[in-house]
Design a protein around this motif. Structure first.
Motif, PDB file in Angstrom:
ATOM      1  N   VAL A 137      14.000  -5.272  -3.641  1.00  0.00           N
ATOM      2  CA  VAL A 137      13.451  -4.868  -4.928  1.00  0.00           C
ATOM      3  C   VAL A 137      12.786  -6.082  -5.560  1.00  0.00           C
ATOM      4  O   VAL A 137      13.443  -7.101  -5.802  1.00  0.00           O
ATOM      5  N   SER A 138      11.493  -5.999  -5.813  1.00  0.00           N
ATOM      6  CA  SER A 138      10.739  -7.094  -6.434  1.00  0.00           C
ATOM      7  C   SER A 138      10.614  -6.852  -7.929  1.00  0.00           C
ATOM      8  O   SER A 138      10.776  -5.720  -8.413  1.00  0.00           O
ATOM      9  N   THR A 139      10.313  -7.909  -8.647  1.00  0.00           N
ATOM     10  CA  THR A 139      10.219  -7.830 -10.112  1.00  0.00           C
ATOM     11  C   THR A 139       8.903  -8.427 -10.584  1.00  0.00           C
ATOM     12  O   THR A 139       8.285  -9.255  -9.901  1.00  0.00           O
ATOM     13  N   LEU A 140       8.484  -7.997 -11.756  1.00  0.00           N
ATOM     14  CA  LEU A 140       7.306  -8.528 -12.440  1.00  0.00           C
ATOM     15  C   LEU A 140       7.693  -8.873 -13.871  1.00  0.00           C
ATOM     16  O   LEU A 140       8.336  -8.069 -14.547  1.00  0.00           O
ATOM     17  N   ALA A 141       7.314 -10.069 -14.300  1.00  0.00           N
ATOM     18  CA  ALA A 141       7.546 -10.459 -15.686  1.00  0.00           C
ATOM     19  C   ALA A 141       6.488  -9.829 -16.593  1.00  0.00           C
ATOM     20  O   ALA A 141       5.486  -9.278 -16.127  1.00  0.00           O
ATOM     21  N   THR A 142       6.709  -9.896 -17.873  1.00  0.00           N
ATOM     22  CA  THR A 142       5.760  -9.329 -18.828  1.00  0.00           C
ATOM     23  C   THR A 142       4.426 -10.048 -18.724  1.00  0.00           C
ATOM     24  O   THR A 142       4.364 -11.282 -18.669  1.00  0.00           O
ATOM     25  N   GLU A 143       3.331  -9.277 -18.674  1.00  0.00           N
ATOM     26  CA  GLU A 143       1.955  -9.769 -18.543  1.00  0.00           C
ATOM     27  C   GLU A 143       1.687 -10.460 -17.212  1.00  0.00           C
ATOM     28  O   GLU A 143       0.683 -11.161 -17.074  1.00  0.00           O
ATOM     29  N   GLN A 144       2.540 -10.253 -16.257  1.00  0.00           N
ATOM     30  CA  GLN A 144       2.268 -10.764 -14.912  1.00  0.00           C
ATOM     31  C   GLN A 144       1.460  -9.729 -14.146  1.00  0.00           C
ATOM     32  O   GLN A 144       1.720  -8.528 -14.230  1.00  0.00           O
ATOM     33  N   THR A 145       0.477 -10.191 -13.400  1.00  0.00           N
ATOM     34  CA  THR A 145      -0.417  -9.282 -12.689  1.00  0.00           C
ATOM     35  C   THR A 145       0.125  -8.982 -11.301  1.00  0.00           C
ATOM     36  O   THR A 145       0.569  -9.879 -10.583  1.00  0.00           O
ATOM     37  N   TYR A 146       0.076  -7.710 -10.966  1.00  0.00           N
ATOM     38  CA  TYR A 146       0.433  -7.283  -9.614  1.00  0.00           C
ATOM     39  C   TYR A 146      -0.767  -7.373  -8.681  1.00  0.00           C
ATOM     40  O   TYR A 146      -0.630  -7.729  -7.499  1.00  0.00           O
ATOM     41  N   ALA A 147      -1.943  -7.047  -9.195  1.00  0.00           N
ATOM     42  CA  ALA A 147      -3.178  -7.112  -8.412  1.00  0.00           C
ATOM     43  C   ALA A 147      -4.321  -7.480  -9.343  1.00  0.00           C
ATOM     44  O   ALA A 147      -4.336  -7.073 -10.508  1.00  0.00           O
ATOM     45  N   VAL A 148      -5.271  -8.245  -8.818  1.00  0.00           N
ATOM     46  CA  VAL A 148      -6.446  -8.677  -9.575  1.00  0.00           C
ATOM     47  C   VAL A 148      -7.671  -8.015  -8.967  1.00  0.00           C
ATOM     48  O   VAL A 148      -7.821  -7.964  -7.734  1.00  0.00           O
ATOM     49  N   GLU A 149      -8.515  -7.519  -9.808  1.00  0.00           N
ATOM     50  CA  GLU A 149      -9.701  -6.797  -9.374  1.00  0.00           C
ATOM     51  C   GLU A 149     -10.612  -7.687  -8.536  1.00  0.00           C
ATOM     52  O   GLU A 149     -10.999  -8.788  -8.953  1.00  0.00           O
ATOM     53  N   GLY A 150     -10.943  -7.218  -7.342  1.00  0.00           N
ATOM     54  CA  GLY A 150     -11.855  -7.936  -6.465  1.00  0.00           C
ATOM     55  C   GLY A 150     -11.252  -9.107  -5.731  1.00  0.00           C
ATOM     56  O   GLY A 150     -11.976  -9.788  -4.980  1.00  0.00           O
ATOM     57  N   GLU A 151      -9.947  -9.387  -5.890  1.00  0.00           N
ATOM     58  CA  GLU A 151      -9.333 -10.546  -5.251  1.00  0.00           C
ATOM     59  C   GLU A 151      -8.128 -10.174  -4.394  1.00  0.00           C
ATOM     60  O   GLU A 151      -8.007 -10.646  -3.264  1.00  0.00           O
ATOM     61  N   THR A 152      -7.230  -9.361  -4.912  1.00  0.00           N
ATOM     62  CA  THR A 152      -5.986  -9.064  -4.204  1.00  0.00           C
ATOM     63  C   THR A 152      -6.252  -8.123  -3.040  1.00  0.00           C
ATOM     64  O   THR A 152      -6.839  -7.047  -3.227  1.00  0.00           O
ATOM     65  N   PRO A 153      -5.845  -8.466  -1.826  1.00  0.00           N
ATOM     66  CA  PRO A 153      -6.058  -7.566  -0.680  1.00  0.00           C
ATOM     67  C   PRO A 153      -5.093  -6.382  -0.725  1.00  0.00           C
ATOM     68  O   PRO A 153      -3.998  -6.456  -1.275  1.00  0.00           O
ATOM     69  N   ILE A 154      -5.504  -5.296  -0.118  1.00  0.00           N
ATOM     70  CA  ILE A 154      -4.672  -4.085  -0.036  1.00  0.00           C
ATOM     71  C   ILE A 154      -3.848  -4.178   1.240  1.00  0.00           C
ATOM     72  O   ILE A 154      -4.299  -3.782   2.317  1.00  0.00           O
ATOM     73  N   ASN A 155      -2.664  -4.730   1.140  1.00  0.00           N
ATOM     74  CA  ASN A 155      -1.824  -4.933   2.320  1.00  0.00           C
ATOM     75  C   ASN A 155      -0.426  -4.348   2.164  1.00  0.00           C
ATOM     76  O   ASN A 155       0.463  -4.667   2.955  1.00  0.00           O
ATOM     77  N   ARG A 156      -0.216  -3.494   1.158  1.00  0.00           N
ATOM     78  CA  ARG A 156       1.101  -2.893   0.943  1.00  0.00           C
ATOM     79  C   ARG A 156       0.951  -1.659   0.067  1.00  0.00           C
ATOM     80  O   ARG A 156      -0.113  -1.417  -0.525  1.00  0.00           O
ATOM     81  N   LEU A 157       2.039  -0.910   0.006  1.00  0.00           N
ATOM     82  CA  LEU A 157       2.139   0.270  -0.866  1.00  0.00           C
ATOM     83  C   LEU A 157       3.403   0.115  -1.694  1.00  0.00           C
ATOM     84  O   LEU A 157       4.489  -0.070  -1.138  1.00  0.00           O
ATOM     85  N   SER A 158       3.269   0.179  -3.010  1.00  0.00           N
ATOM     86  CA  SER A 158       4.393  -0.109  -3.905  1.00  0.00           C
ATOM     87  C   SER A 158       4.695   1.093  -4.776  1.00  0.00           C
ATOM     88  O   SER A 158       3.806   1.875  -5.136  1.00  0.00           O
TER      89      SER A 158
END
Length: 364
Positions: A137-158
């Motif tokens: 189980v992964s976590t994200l802090a407040t205002e932390q980005t999971y993916a950035v437009e045009g940069e983050t590759p599509i290598n998983r399904l969450s």
């Protein structure tokens, strides 16, 4: 048949083999053992029913051991009761082992009851899905980005377990992602297993979030191997994408309260809020020419009266062609024509061009 019936009659009428009956009854341990055995055989099915069954049977056979040791003084009674009691204890140990093996972490247990149990997904199929994501189980802090437009590759399904994620494009808010919704289902469905791509939107955590992720290659291998899990993911992803589309549809609106259906991009392009402002200058000039045509002309009427009644050449005095708006004019329709985005639709149809997909992001 006659010989058999005579033999049975002789056994019945000959008398009972017991010559002398005991006057005293068996001890309390013997009766207690039979009570436990009776309760045990009334057990049900399932895991907890098996616990009930073997628990009471084991207790009853243990009481039989005590009865054979203290009252009956029979070695055979003791041996058989010990064997049956040990069989019940081993069966209880096996049930405990199965329960511990089937147990899942709390997050995955809640996920199964919320998402998979209503669909009657077997537990072993769900465990295959959990093993594919390595039970992490992964976590994200407040205002932390999971993916950035045009940069983050599509290598998983969450899949989001808790919190809320904001989806935006070019800094413009699109919709939210809530718990037990996929975070990147459109991106997953947009690519084939052999293709690669990057996110077209930015996903930012508005609160502290927790999620699980399936690696792309591992999940594709699982879906290729397990047909049932593949169909299950297809249903879940299709439902999730439809929910996101309806969420976008609720956010689309025009300046005059018109709600569009995002399943009709051509209609959206024609009726969108930026359609009236994004037209070429030539179309705006044509609109300025057509609008005065709606009012009754005065100057041309006097010139027509002064002209002698000679049939002129059609090319010389041919009046301007009536606009589509004049042909479709209705009572009180001038206001709608001049003030609503619907005025660009007849022009698009008169040119014989199919409206294109939306080129500008609507105002939300």
């Amino acid at each position: 048949m006659s010989s058999n019936s005579s033999a049975v009659g002789q056994l019945l009428w000959r008398g009972l083999p017991c010559v002398g009956w005991r006057q005293d009854l068996e001890g309390a341990v013997y009766h207690l053992a039979n009570c436990f055995l009776l309760l045990g055989f009334m057990g049900g099915s399932g895991v907890y029913g098996s616990f009930y069954l073997f628990g009471f049977l084991g207790t009853g056979y243990l009481c039989c051991v005590l009865w054979g040791w203290f009252d009956a003084c029979g070695l055979d009674i003791i041996l058989w009761s010990v064997l049956l009691a040990m069989a019940c204890v081993l069966q209880l140990a096996h049930l405990v082992y199965r329960l511990r093996e089937d147990s899942l972490p709390e997050e995955f247990e809640v996920l199964y009851k919320t998402l998979c149990l209503p669909l009657q997904v077997p537990l072993h199929a769900y465990k295959e899905m959990v093993r594919c994501c390595q039970e992490q189980v992964s976590t994200l802090a407040t205002e932390q980005t999971y993916a950035v437009e045009g940069e983050t590759p599509i290598n998983r399904l969450s899949l989001l377990l808790s919190g809320r994620v904001r989806v935006s494009q070019d800094g413009q808010f699109l919709h939210y992602i809530f718990p037990y919704q996929f975070m990147d289902s459109p991106e997953w469905e947009s690519l084939h297993p052999s293709e690669e791509g990057v996110f077209q939107v930015t996903l930012t955590a508005e609160t502290e979030c927790s999620y699980i992720s399936w690696p792309r290659k591992s999940l594709h291998l699982l879906l290729a191997k397990e047909r049932y899990i593949s169909r299950l993911f297809s249903i879940l992803l299709g439902y999730d994408i439809s929910e996101k589309l309806y969420a976008l549809n609720d956010k689309l609106f025009a300046k005059f309260g018109l709600r569009f259906d995002i399943r009709l991009p051509s209609l959206y392009h024609v009726l969108g809020p930026g359609a009236s402002d994004a037209r070429p200058e030539s179309e705006k000039d044509e609109e300025d020419i057509h609008e005065p045509a709606t009012s009754p002309p005065q100057a041309p009427s006097t010139s027509v009266q002064q002209t002698p009644p000679v049939s002129p050449h059609p090319a010389a005095t041919n009046p301007p062609a009536p606009s589509p708006w004049v042909r479709m004019s209705r009572p009180d329709s001038g206001v709608l024509v001049s003030r609503t985005p619907l005025q660009s639709y007849p022009q698009a149809m008169s040119r014989g061009q199919a409206p294109l997909a939306p080129t500008q992001t609507p105002e939300l």
